[in-house]
Every structure is written in C-alpha cells, then in structure tokens.
Design a protein around this motif. Structure first.
Motif, PDB file in Angstrom:
ATOM      1  N   GLY A   1       7.637  18.330 -12.345  1.00 38.33           N
ATOM      2  CA  GLY A   1       8.746  17.652 -13.003  1.00 38.33           C
ATOM      3  C   GLY A   1       9.519  16.755 -12.042  1.00 38.33           C
ATOM      4  N   GLU A   2      10.416  15.980 -12.613  1.00 43.35           N
ATOM      5  CA  GLU A   2      11.165  15.018 -11.806  1.00 43.35           C
ATOM      6  C   GLU A   2      12.442  15.597 -11.208  1.00 43.35           C
ATOM      7  N   ASP A   3      12.701  16.863 -11.441  1.00 44.43           N
ATOM      8  CA  ASP A   3      13.923  17.492 -10.923  1.00 44.43           C
ATOM      9  C   ASP A   3      13.717  18.170  -9.570  1.00 44.43           C
ATOM     10  N   SER A   4      12.516  18.163  -9.046  1.00 42.68           N
ATOM     11  CA  SER A   4      12.260  18.821  -7.766  1.00 42.68           C
ATOM     12  C   SER A   4      12.864  18.017  -6.614  1.00 42.68           C
ATOM     13  N   SER A   5      13.190  18.709  -5.544  1.00 46.02           N
ATOM     14  CA  SER A   5      13.784  18.041  -4.374  1.00 46.02           C
ATOM     15  C   SER A   5      12.798  17.074  -3.736  1.00 46.02           C
ATOM     16  N   LEU A   6      11.507  17.398  -3.764  1.00 45.92           N
ATOM     17  CA  LEU A   6      10.498  16.512  -3.196  1.00 45.92           C
ATOM     18  C   LEU A   6      10.415  15.212  -3.984  1.00 45.92           C
ATOM     19  N   TYR A   7      10.512  15.303  -5.304  1.00 46.18           N
ATOM     20  CA  TYR A   7      10.450  14.100  -6.133  1.00 46.18           C
ATOM     21  C   TYR A   7      11.637  13.184  -5.802  1.00 46.18           C
ATOM     22  N   ARG A   8      12.809  13.775  -5.653  1.00 47.54           N
ATOM     23  CA  ARG A   8      13.990  12.971  -5.323  1.00 47.54           C
ATOM     24  C   ARG A   8      13.853  12.340  -3.947  1.00 47.54           C
ATOM     25  N   SER A   9      13.244  13.077  -3.016  1.00 47.02           N
ATOM     26  CA  SER A   9      13.027  12.534  -1.674  1.00 47.02           C
ATOM     27  C   SER A   9      12.041  11.373  -1.706  1.00 47.02           C
ATOM     28  N   LEU A  10      10.976  11.506  -2.505  1.00 49.49           N
ATOM     29  CA  LEU A  10      10.000  10.414  -2.644  1.00 49.49           C
ATOM     30  C   LEU A  10      10.620   9.198  -3.316  1.00 49.49           C
ATOM     31  N   LYS A  11      11.483   9.438  -4.264  1.00 53.38           N
ATOM     32  CA  LYS A  11      12.154   8.345  -4.961  1.00 53.38           C
ATOM     33  C   LYS A  11      13.037   7.554  -4.003  1.00 53.38           C
ATOM     34  N   ARG A  12      13.716   8.269  -3.121  1.00 51.88           N
ATOM     35  CA  ARG A  12      14.555   7.611  -2.112  1.00 51.88           C
ATOM     36  C   ARG A  12      13.695   6.821  -1.125  1.00 51.88           C
TER      37      ARG A  12
ATOM     38  N   THR B   1       0.827  -1.205   0.000  1.00 52.53           N
ATOM     39  CA  THR B   1       0.000   0.000   0.000  1.00 52.53           C
ATOM     40  C   THR B   1       0.866   1.261   0.000  1.00 52.53           C
ATOM     41  N   CYS B   2       1.954   1.205   0.721  1.00 48.81           N
ATOM     42  CA  CYS B   2       2.869   2.350   0.782  1.00 48.81           C
ATOM     43  C   CYS B   2       3.539   2.586  -0.570  1.00 48.81           C
ATOM     44  N   ILE B   3       3.914   1.521  -1.242  1.00 43.85           N
ATOM     45  CA  ILE B   3       4.518   1.652  -2.580  1.00 43.85           C
ATOM     46  C   ILE B   3       3.525   2.282  -3.548  1.00 43.85           C
ATOM     47  N   THR B   4       2.273   1.838  -3.475  1.00 48.91           N
ATOM     48  CA  THR B   4       1.230   2.409  -4.333  1.00 48.91           C
ATOM     49  C   THR B   4       1.058   3.903  -4.087  1.00 48.91           C
ATOM     50  N   ALA B   5       1.038   4.286  -2.812  1.00 52.15           N
ATOM     51  CA  ALA B   5       0.858   5.700  -2.460  1.00 52.15           C
ATOM     52  C   ALA B   5       2.036   6.548  -2.933  1.00 52.15           C
ATOM     53  N   LEU B   6       3.242   6.053  -2.752  1.00 51.67           N
ATOM     54  CA  LEU B   6       4.437   6.793  -3.167  1.00 51.67           C
ATOM     55  C   LEU B   6       4.487   6.958  -4.684  1.00 51.67           C
ATOM     56  N   GLU B   7       4.195   5.904  -5.396  1.00 51.08           N
ATOM     57  CA  GLU B   7       4.246   5.960  -6.864  1.00 51.08           C
ATOM     58  C   GLU B   7       3.183   6.909  -7.408  1.00 51.08           C
ATOM     59  N   GLU B   8       2.002   6.900  -6.810  1.00 50.41           N
ATOM     60  CA  GLU B   8       0.932   7.790  -7.266  1.00 50.41           C
ATOM     61  C   GLU B   8       1.290   9.251  -6.963  1.00 50.41           C
ATOM     62  N   GLN B   9       1.844   9.501  -5.805  1.00 44.63           N
ATOM     63  CA  GLN B   9       2.254  10.859  -5.466  1.00 44.63           C
ATOM     64  C   GLN B   9       3.371  11.336  -6.411  1.00 44.63           C
ATOM     65  N   MET B  10       4.288  10.450  -6.732  1.00 48.20           N
ATOM     66  CA  MET B  10       5.382  10.812  -7.637  1.00 48.20           C
ATOM     67  C   MET B  10       4.863  11.092  -9.043  1.00 48.20           C
ATOM     68  N   ARG B  11       3.859  10.337  -9.470  1.00 45.68           N
ATOM     69  CA  ARG B  11       3.285  10.541 -10.801  1.00 45.68           C
ATOM     70  C   ARG B  11       2.651  11.923 -10.907  1.00 45.68           C
ATOM     71  N   ILE B  12       1.856  12.277  -9.899  1.00 43.81           N
ATOM     72  CA  ILE B  12       1.187  13.582  -9.909  1.00 43.81           C
ATOM     73  C   ILE B  12       2.209  14.717  -9.801  1.00 43.81           C
ATOM     74  N   LEU B  13       3.228  14.503  -8.978  1.00 42.58           N
ATOM     75  CA  LEU B  13       4.256  15.529  -8.799  1.00 42.58           C
ATOM     76  C   LEU B  13       5.060  15.745 -10.072  1.00 42.58           C
ATOM     77  N   ALA B  14       5.337  14.673 -10.776  1.00 40.51           N
ATOM     78  CA  ALA B  14       6.106  14.782 -12.024  1.00 40.51           C
ATOM     79  C   ALA B  14       5.331  15.581 -13.069  1.00 40.51           C
ATOM     80  N   GLU B  15       4.004  15.452 -13.060  1.00 36.80           N
ATOM     81  CA  GLU B  15       3.180  16.174 -14.029  1.00 36.80           C
ATOM     82  C   GLU B  15       3.101  17.667 -13.713  1.00 36.80           C
ATOM     83  N   THR B  16       3.188  18.006 -12.449  1.00 35.49           N
ATOM     84  CA  THR B  16       3.034  19.414 -12.059  1.00 35.49           C
ATOM     85  C   THR B  16       4.369  20.154 -11.905  1.00 35.49           C
TER      86      THR B  16
END
Length: 228
Positions: A192-203, A175-190
């Motif tokens: 991009g993948e270069d934001s510090s939050l995106y990198r933190s979620l990826k980690r 469930t946690c993996i699903t939540a993280l991936e969905e949050q990362m998807r929405i964040l990447a659309e708004t």
C-alpha cells in the motif's frame, strides 16, 4: 715547732697549695680540651667525581633510531593511502546532484535496466549449469573443477559506479525516475501507499525530478571513474 715557726711557714704553705691548685686546674683544663678534640668527628672528605659527558656514539644512535621511528610511523602504506583516497573521492562525488542520482539508481537498477541481456548470456559450457538468480553466471558440476564459478556477463555494460557515472545526467535522471516509479508501483500493490518506504521513495522521486541535468553535469565534470 714553735709558734713563731708556724707563722713563718704559713705563707710558704699557702704558696704550695696555690701552686698545686693551679697545676691541678691546668691538668683538668688540658684533659677537657683533649677530650673535646677527640670527640669531634674527623671532617669527611668530599669526593669530587668528574662530570659525566654524553657519549657521541649513543647520541648518534638515539637520533638515528628516533629518525627511523618517525619516518616509519609517518609513512603510511600505499594500499591504505590508495583505499582512503578512493573512498573520499566517491564520497565527494555522491554529494553532487549527479552523484545522488547515480546512488539512487545503483540501489534499484533492476527495476529499469535488464542486465545481462538474454541474448548475451548464451548456453552454459559443458560441465556447467546456470546459477539460479544470477543470469550469465554458471557453476561447474564436474568432478575436476567442482564448484568453480564462471561469470560470462559483460562487464562493460554492468550497472556499476564506473559505468553509470559516465552517462549524462539527463540519461541517469530518466533511468532513475523509471526505477523509482516501478519500485513504487510494486510496493503499492504489496504494502500500500501508506508505508514509510513508499513515502521515502516518493520523496526521492520528487528530488530526482527537480534536478537540473545541465547544472548537474557541470558540477560533476571533475569526477572521472573510468580509470578507477
């Protein structure tokens, strides 16, 4: 008076002068001694005071007061002790692998969990309206109970620490993996993948995937939030 009489009287006169001188000397000496005696200040009498002894009632009262103060200061309130113990219990749990996954999920559960479910909400009671942004929560609009909040959401399925901590580590991980991936998807659309939050979620996603669920359950089995 003849010369012979003068010569005869000379020793007597000498004796008289000597006697007068002696008497005078004794008188002066006696006067000096008396003066010295009078000049010496009388010796002060030292007043001997009895040694003060501690009063038994005062000592008893002081001891009683000290004991009472010590007892009062060392006895914490039950509410403070309970709160501190509960907080430390949660901190210890969050230091485990399972606890870390639970914490990550509680921060973004709405990306993976629908709660409350639409079929569980139902229609608002008479005199109430749905509260925007809080499905299952209604606010009274009638004059009698104006502003009163009615929460009809199911607490047994609420995504809380008490409920989610009872899940298996495998279910929490998925469930946690699903939540993280969905949050990362929405964040990447708004943003991009270069934001510090995106990198933190990826980690965080990488760390969550690396957890061994069996080991995590064994490590956290001593923690139970069902009665807290």
């Amino acid at each position: 008076m003849s010369a012979s009489d003068s010569d005869d009287d000379k020793p007597l006169m000498e004796l008289i002068r000597k006697r007068k001188a002696q008497v005078s000397a004794e008188a002066i000496s006696s006067a000096q001694k008396k003066k010295e005696k009078d000049d010496v200040p009388p010796a002060k009498k030292v007043k001997t005071e009895p040694v003060a002894t501690a009063k038994k009632p005062a000592v008893k009262e002081e001891k009683s007061s000290s004991t009472k103060t010590s007892s009062s200061s060392s006895k914490p309130t039950s509410s403070r002790t309970s709160s501190s113990s509960s907080a430390q219990y949660s901190i210890d749990f969050y230091e485990t692998d399972k606890g870390q996954m639970v914490q990550r999920l509680l921060c973004r559960w709405w990306y993976a969990i629908t709660w409350p479910k639409p079929e569980d909400i139902g229609a608002p009671p008479a005199g109430y309206e749905a509260l925007d942004g809080f499905p299952g929560v209604f606010i009274c609009t009638s004059s009698e109970n104006l502003g009163k909040i009615l929460d009809s959401r199911n607490k047994d399925t609420c995504p809380s620490l008490k409920n989610i901590s009872q899940w298996s580590s495998e279910r929490i991980q998925k469930t946690c993996i699903t939540a993280l991936e969905e949050q990362m998807r929405i964040l990447a659309e708004t943003e991009g993948e270069d934001s510090s939050l995106y990198r933190s979620l990826k980690r965080a996603l990488r760390e969550t995937k690396s957890v061994d669920p069996v080991k995590a359950d064994r490590e956290a089995r001593k923690f139970d939030f069902s009665n807290r």
